[in-house]
Design a protein around this motif. Structure first.
Motif, PDB file in Angstrom:
ATOM      1  N   THR A  27      10.893  32.760  18.340  1.00 54.46           N
ATOM      2  CA  THR A  27      11.611  34.050  17.953  1.00 54.46           C
ATOM      3  C   THR A  27      10.508  35.379  18.387  1.00 54.46           C
ATOM      4  N   ALA A  28      11.040  36.314  18.372  1.00 54.11           N
ATOM      5  CA  ALA A  28      10.108  37.492  18.817  1.00 54.11           C
ATOM      6  C   ALA A  28       9.175  37.829  17.644  1.00 54.11           C
ATOM      7  N   ARG A  29       9.623  37.622  16.376  1.00 51.42           N
ATOM      8  CA  ARG A  29       8.635  37.876  15.132  1.00 51.42           C
ATOM      9  C   ARG A  29       7.568  36.604  15.116  1.00 51.42           C
ATOM     10  N   ARG A  30       7.813  35.423  15.350  1.00 56.75           N
ATOM     11  CA  ARG A  30       6.813  34.246  15.613  1.00 56.75           C
ATOM     12  C   ARG A  30       5.971  34.719  16.820  1.00 56.75           C
ATOM     13  N   GLU A  31       6.529  35.097  17.780  1.00 60.05           N
ATOM     14  CA  GLU A  31       5.408  35.239  18.971  1.00 60.05           C
ATOM     15  C   GLU A  31       4.765  36.558  18.624  1.00 60.05           C
ATOM     16  N   ALA A  32       5.252  37.766  17.954  1.00 58.21           N
ATOM     17  CA  ALA A  32       4.395  38.829  17.538  1.00 58.21           C
ATOM     18  C   ALA A  32       3.308  38.371  16.671  1.00 58.21           C
ATOM     19  N   ILE A  33       3.767  37.608  15.572  1.00 54.55           N
ATOM     20  CA  ILE A  33       2.633  37.025  14.788  1.00 54.55           C
ATOM     21  C   ILE A  33       1.469  36.319  15.375  1.00 54.55           C
ATOM     22  N   LEU A  34       1.852  35.505  16.277  1.00 54.55           N
ATOM     23  CA  LEU A  34       0.724  34.734  16.900  1.00 54.55           C
ATOM     24  C   LEU A  34       0.021  35.494  17.886  1.00 54.55           C
ATOM     25  N   ALA A  46       5.617  28.153   8.281  1.00 52.90           N
ATOM     26  CA  ALA A  46       6.237  27.340   9.053  1.00 52.90           C
ATOM     27  C   ALA A  46       5.018  27.072   9.952  1.00 52.90           C
ATOM     28  N   LEU A  47       4.359  28.121  10.613  1.00 54.91           N
ATOM     29  CA  LEU A  47       3.110  27.892  11.614  1.00 54.91           C
ATOM     30  C   LEU A  47       2.261  26.901  11.116  1.00 54.91           C
ATOM     31  N   THR A  48       1.766  27.029   9.960  1.00 59.24           N
ATOM     32  CA  THR A  48       0.902  26.039   9.248  1.00 59.24           C
ATOM     33  C   THR A  48       1.367  24.897   9.153  1.00 59.24           C
ATOM     34  N   GLU A  49       2.481  24.571   8.723  1.00 58.02           N
ATOM     35  CA  GLU A  49       3.192  23.222   8.517  1.00 58.02           C
ATOM     36  C   GLU A  49       3.157  22.481   9.700  1.00 58.02           C
ATOM     37  N   LYS A  50       3.553  23.098  10.854  1.00 59.96           N
ATOM     38  CA  LYS A  50       3.615  22.599  12.403  1.00 59.96           C
ATOM     39  C   LYS A  50       2.031  22.351  12.956  1.00 59.96           C
ATOM     40  N   GLU A  51       1.128  22.885  12.237  1.00 54.45           N
ATOM     41  CA  GLU A  51      -0.324  22.785  12.619  1.00 54.45           C
ATOM     42  C   GLU A  51      -0.596  23.550  13.775  1.00 54.45           C
ATOM     43  N   ILE A  52       0.064  24.746  14.185  1.00 54.32           N
ATOM     44  CA  ILE A  52      -0.414  25.822  15.134  1.00 54.32           C
ATOM     45  C   ILE A  52      -1.218  26.701  14.287  1.00 54.32           C
ATOM     46  N   LEU A  53      -1.278  26.957  13.171  1.00 56.48           N
ATOM     47  CA  LEU A  53      -2.396  27.644  12.451  1.00 56.48           C
ATOM     48  C   LEU A  53      -2.934  26.884  11.373  1.00 56.48           C
ATOM     49  N   LEU A  54      -4.172  27.286  11.259  1.00 51.36           N
ATOM     50  CA  LEU A  54      -5.043  26.848  10.420  1.00 51.36           C
ATOM     51  C   LEU A  54      -5.095  27.649   9.131  1.00 51.36           C
ATOM     52  N   LYS A  55      -5.027  27.207   7.763  1.00 49.98           N
ATOM     53  CA  LYS A  55      -5.040  27.992   6.628  1.00 49.98           C
ATOM     54  C   LYS A  55      -6.175  27.540   5.752  1.00 49.98           C
ATOM     55  N   ASN A  56      -7.120  28.583   5.409  1.00 48.94           N
ATOM     56  CA  ASN A  56      -8.021  28.344   4.645  1.00 48.94           C
ATOM     57  C   ASN A  56      -8.407  29.467   3.533  1.00 48.94           C
ATOM     58  N   ALA A  57      -8.836  29.086   2.369  1.00 55.03           N
ATOM     59  CA  ALA A  57      -9.230  29.915   1.295  1.00 55.03           C
ATOM     60  C   ALA A  57     -10.391  30.515   1.270  1.00 55.03           C
ATOM     61  N   GLY A  58     -10.821  31.886   1.347  1.00 53.47           N
ATOM     62  CA  GLY A  58     -12.022  32.440   1.453  1.00 53.47           C
ATOM     63  C   GLY A  58     -12.458  32.339   0.128  1.00 53.47           C
ATOM     64  N   LYS A 110      -9.042  35.196  -1.167  1.00 57.11           N
ATOM     65  CA  LYS A 110      -7.988  35.346  -0.155  1.00 57.11           C
ATOM     66  C   LYS A 110      -7.529  34.431   0.768  1.00 57.11           C
ATOM     67  N   THR A 111      -6.386  34.213   1.409  1.00 56.77           N
ATOM     68  CA  THR A 111      -5.995  33.275   2.088  1.00 56.77           C
ATOM     69  C   THR A 111      -6.184  33.605   3.649  1.00 56.77           C
ATOM     70  N   TYR A 112      -6.868  32.906   4.556  1.00 50.50           N
ATOM     71  CA  TYR A 112      -6.850  33.159   5.967  1.00 50.50           C
ATOM     72  C   TYR A 112      -6.371  32.385   6.913  1.00 50.50           C
ATOM     73  N   TYR A 113      -5.769  32.844   7.879  1.00 52.14           N
ATOM     74  CA  TYR A 113      -5.140  32.166   8.888  1.00 52.14           C
ATOM     75  C   TYR A 113      -5.668  32.497  10.297  1.00 52.14           C
ATOM     76  N   GLN A 114      -5.920  31.202  11.085  1.00 52.63           N
ATOM     77  CA  GLN A 114      -6.317  31.433  12.449  1.00 52.63           C
ATOM     78  C   GLN A 114      -5.695  30.400  13.373  1.00 52.63           C
ATOM     79  N   MET A 115      -5.786  30.498  14.717  1.00 54.34           N
ATOM     80  CA  MET A 115      -5.183  29.534  15.352  1.00 54.34           C
ATOM     81  C   MET A 115      -5.721  28.269  15.222  1.00 54.34           C
ATOM     82  N   ILE A 158       6.581  37.670   7.116  1.00 52.74           N
ATOM     83  CA  ILE A 158       5.316  37.193   7.612  1.00 52.74           C
ATOM     84  C   ILE A 158       4.908  35.877   6.754  1.00 52.74           C
ATOM     85  N   TYR A 159       5.011  35.756   5.551  1.00 48.60           N
ATOM     86  CA  TYR A 159       4.308  34.550   4.704  1.00 48.60           C
ATOM     87  C   TYR A 159       5.366  33.442   5.069  1.00 48.60           C
TER      88      TYR A 159
END
Length: 142
Positions: free
Chosen positions: A14-21, A57-69, A73-78, A51-52
């Motif tokens: 989707t355009a939204r997922r692509e924009a977020i990535l 969804a992107l974290t569940e599919k392991e496209i993103l990593l999610k870590n607590a700082g 705060k929660t941080y996301y990265q590829m 966005i949340y």
């Protein structure tokens, strides 16, 4: 790139997922949902709750990593399949990536001592960047 990644993980493109990535790739450091929201608004209208949901969804599919700082705060990265470590300034929140992993030898030693098969780790060092450290040592303005 985002289109291929989404399809590989059986997620609808989707355009939204692509924009977020695209925003996450441009930041090239861990970012919060709020950081992503502010940057995405420059390209596409969407709510913070959208966005949340996308980040979930992107974290569940392991496209993103999610870590607590350490700042709570929660941080996301590829998810590049390479782990990364950072220095984070507690004054201005600047993030500096560390190029080397200082924990490989420790992992090996702990694995040998405990019998654990260590599958990963995370490391965030906090402190004050030179600019913020200079502010702390400056005399107050009178």
């Amino acid at each position: 790139m985002a289109n291929l990644t989404l399809k590989e993980k059986d997620l609808k493109t989707t355009a939204r997922r692509e924009a977020i990535l695209a925003v996450i790739v441009e930041f090239d450091r861990p970012v919060t949902a709020e950081d992503i929201f502010m940057a995405v608004l420059q390209r596409e209208h969407m709510s913070l709750s959208t966005i949340y949901r996308a980040l979930g969804a992107l974290t569940e599919k392991e496209i993103l990593l999610k870590n607590a700082g350490q700042d709570g705060k929660t941080y996301y990265q590829m998810n590049t399949r390479r782990h990364k470590h950072y220095l984070r300034c507690t004054g201005c929140n600047e993030i500096v990536p560390l190029n080397d992993c200082p924990l490989h030898a420790l992992e090996k030693e702990l694995s040998e001592k405990t019998g654990y098969l260590i599958t990963g780790h995370s490391l965030e060092l906090t402190g004050l960047c030179p600019k913020c450290a200079g502010k702390k040592n400056s005399p107050p303005n009178l």
